[in-house]
Design a protein around this motif. Sequence first.
Motif, PDB file in Angstrom:
ATOM      1  N   CYS B  14       0.825  -1.207   0.000  1.00 15.99           N
ATOM      2  CA  CYS B  14       0.000   0.000   0.000  1.00 15.99           C
ATOM      3  C   CYS B  14       0.860   1.258   0.000  1.00 15.99           C
ATOM      4  CB  CYS B  14      -0.923   0.017   1.210  1.00 15.99           C
ATOM      5  SG  CYS B  14      -2.180  -1.257   1.139  1.00 15.99           S
ATOM      6  N   SER B  15       1.918   1.259   0.787  1.00 15.98           N
ATOM      7  CA  SER B  15       2.722   2.476   0.837  1.00 15.98           C
ATOM      8  C   SER B  15       3.431   2.689  -0.482  1.00 15.98           C
ATOM      9  CB  SER B  15       3.708   2.444   1.996  1.00 15.98           C
ATOM     10  OG  SER B  15       4.332   1.203   2.084  1.00 15.98           O
ATOM     11  N   ILE B  17       2.165   1.940  -3.343  1.00 12.51           N
ATOM     12  CA  ILE B  17       1.140   2.545  -4.198  1.00 12.51           C
ATOM     13  C   ILE B  17       1.055   4.038  -3.917  1.00 12.51           C
ATOM     14  CG2 ILE B  17      -1.312   2.613  -4.736  1.00 12.51           C
ATOM     15  CD1 ILE B  17      -1.447  -0.324  -4.144  1.00 12.51           C
ATOM     16  N   THR B  18       0.987   4.406  -2.628  1.00 11.76           N
ATOM     17  CA  THR B  18       0.878   5.817  -2.265  1.00 11.76           C
ATOM     18  C   THR B  18       2.050   6.610  -2.824  1.00 11.76           C
ATOM     19  OG1 THR B  18       0.106   4.978  -0.148  1.00 11.76           O
ATOM     20  CG2 THR B  18       0.297   7.353  -0.370  1.00 11.76           C
ATOM     21  N   VAL B  19       3.259   6.077  -2.638  1.00 11.51           N
ATOM     22  CA  VAL B  19       4.432   6.814  -3.118  1.00 11.51           C
ATOM     23  C   VAL B  19       4.367   7.011  -4.621  1.00 11.51           C
ATOM     24  CG1 VAL B  19       6.924   6.688  -3.395  1.00 11.51           C
ATOM     25  CG2 VAL B  19       5.911   6.095  -1.221  1.00 11.51           C
TER      26      VAL B  19
END
Lengths: 265, 280
Positions: B14-15, B17-19
């Motif tokens: 998930c992180s 993806i966020t980045v």
Amino acid sequence: MRGLRRRYGAWFYPVATVLFLIGAWELAIRVGNVPPYLLPRAEQVVASLADGLVDGRLLVEGVATLRSAMIGYLLGSSIAVAVGVAIGESRWLERFFLPIVTGFQAIPKVALAPLVFIWLGFGSPGVIALVALACFFPVFTSTMVGLRSADPMLIDLYRAHSATRWRILMDVRVPAATVFVFSGFQVAIVFAFIATVVMEFVAATQGLGYVIQDSANTLDLPISFAAVLVLAVLGITGTALVRRVRRAVVFWERGLPARSAEATL
Amino acid sequence: MKRWSPETVKMAACSLITVTVIVVVWELVTRLGEIPAYVVPSPAAVAEAFRSGLIDGTLYRHIGFTVLCTLTGLLAGCVAGLLIGALVAEFRPLELSIYPLVIGLQSVPKIAIAPLIVAYLGFGIESKVFTVGLLCFFPVFVNTVVGLHAVDAGAIDLYRVFSASRWRQFLDVRLPASADHIFAGLQIAVVLGLIGCIVSEFIASTEGLGFIIKARAGQLDVSMMFAAILILAMLGATGTLLVRLAHGVTVFWSPTAKQRTAPLWRRRQTSTVREGGRHA
């Protein structure tokens, strides 16, 4: 007489030490023939202090600093609590955003000062922005830790009675978090003053930080020292205020076993 | 390599993806929006600044300077904090005079004195080292005193029963017992030291990462500023990590040391049922 001694006995040694240090200061100047542009005499500093407070320069700048610090502090802390609760509650939000926030935490916020200056220019908006940034992270972290610290058996009890998520949040997790959140507030106020001063060093035309830097540059040391003193008083008062509020709000903490000293800054 | 728990995998994915989303949006905004480069540089420009700084080497001198100042100041401040802290904890009159003053000074932003330090010690390395030392002293001092006071009285009594000298008591009992606290203070000191170095470089310097940030601001070279800030963040994270590792290795018996190395998202405690019924 004995009552007085009991109440103020603890103050004797520190006060005596301070007086001794001031005495040593004066002695060093006299004996070493230190020129006034190198180390001002105590009376010069006091005179500058009185001057500044009376004709208002230190007062005006002090108020400006205090104002920016307070606004930034309240802004940063409230956003941090809101975000902290949001990320603490929702597992998905946490998965997406917590590593990012933790990554940003690694950046020393004061290093952002020139960047904030480019974006927001001279004066208070920049100071408030940097202070808010600096206050955000300690409060956010303590909110997260606090929400996690809720007694799991209590949560299970609520779940056994089919309590909604909101109910659990409000009744169990938030009160448990309050202890931690307020300790985060206490850390944040110290960061707030640091951020204010640094931002005023970098890019401001008012505020105590500006006075300190400007007068140190022109070697007008008495007023520089005086401004440092005023800032010290502001810092101590601010922290004491937050501590009072904390003791009032988190009144049950007095019954808890003492945690290790939060040696901050 | 240890197997990653499903939770960690989810979080990593998930992180990531966020980045990616952030970088893509950032790139698009700088390209399509009318934002001038001096406000927000594109990711490409920042990458270019990184390349020129780290691979071509233009930033080496400055990174080296900042690291040198911070390490020297850290050494000075921490040693002073330890020594004076130990003295204060051992001798009561010292403690009564000095400790309340230091606690009072905790609320004072010590960094405010930085311009005065520069005025006295000049543009060079001395003012940086002094500022760093000053900032590092306080957390280490306070934590040393608190740690030395928190020692198990029973152990000290045992040593006294066997007529151990005060020095022996200190070395064998009080110092190891307070090591946890002292390392916590060291961790705070690393962070503060870096801040002190940066601010001192802001005020007056001719080299160092803080100088780069300030100087490039004057030239509106924001991409280099970003690069320098990120390098600074990495330095800080590395320093903290090193202290944590040293803590875990030196104070190997302490549960706190191991817990400290667990990242925030692994210290979960939401429900006994979910955790498999493990509770105190």
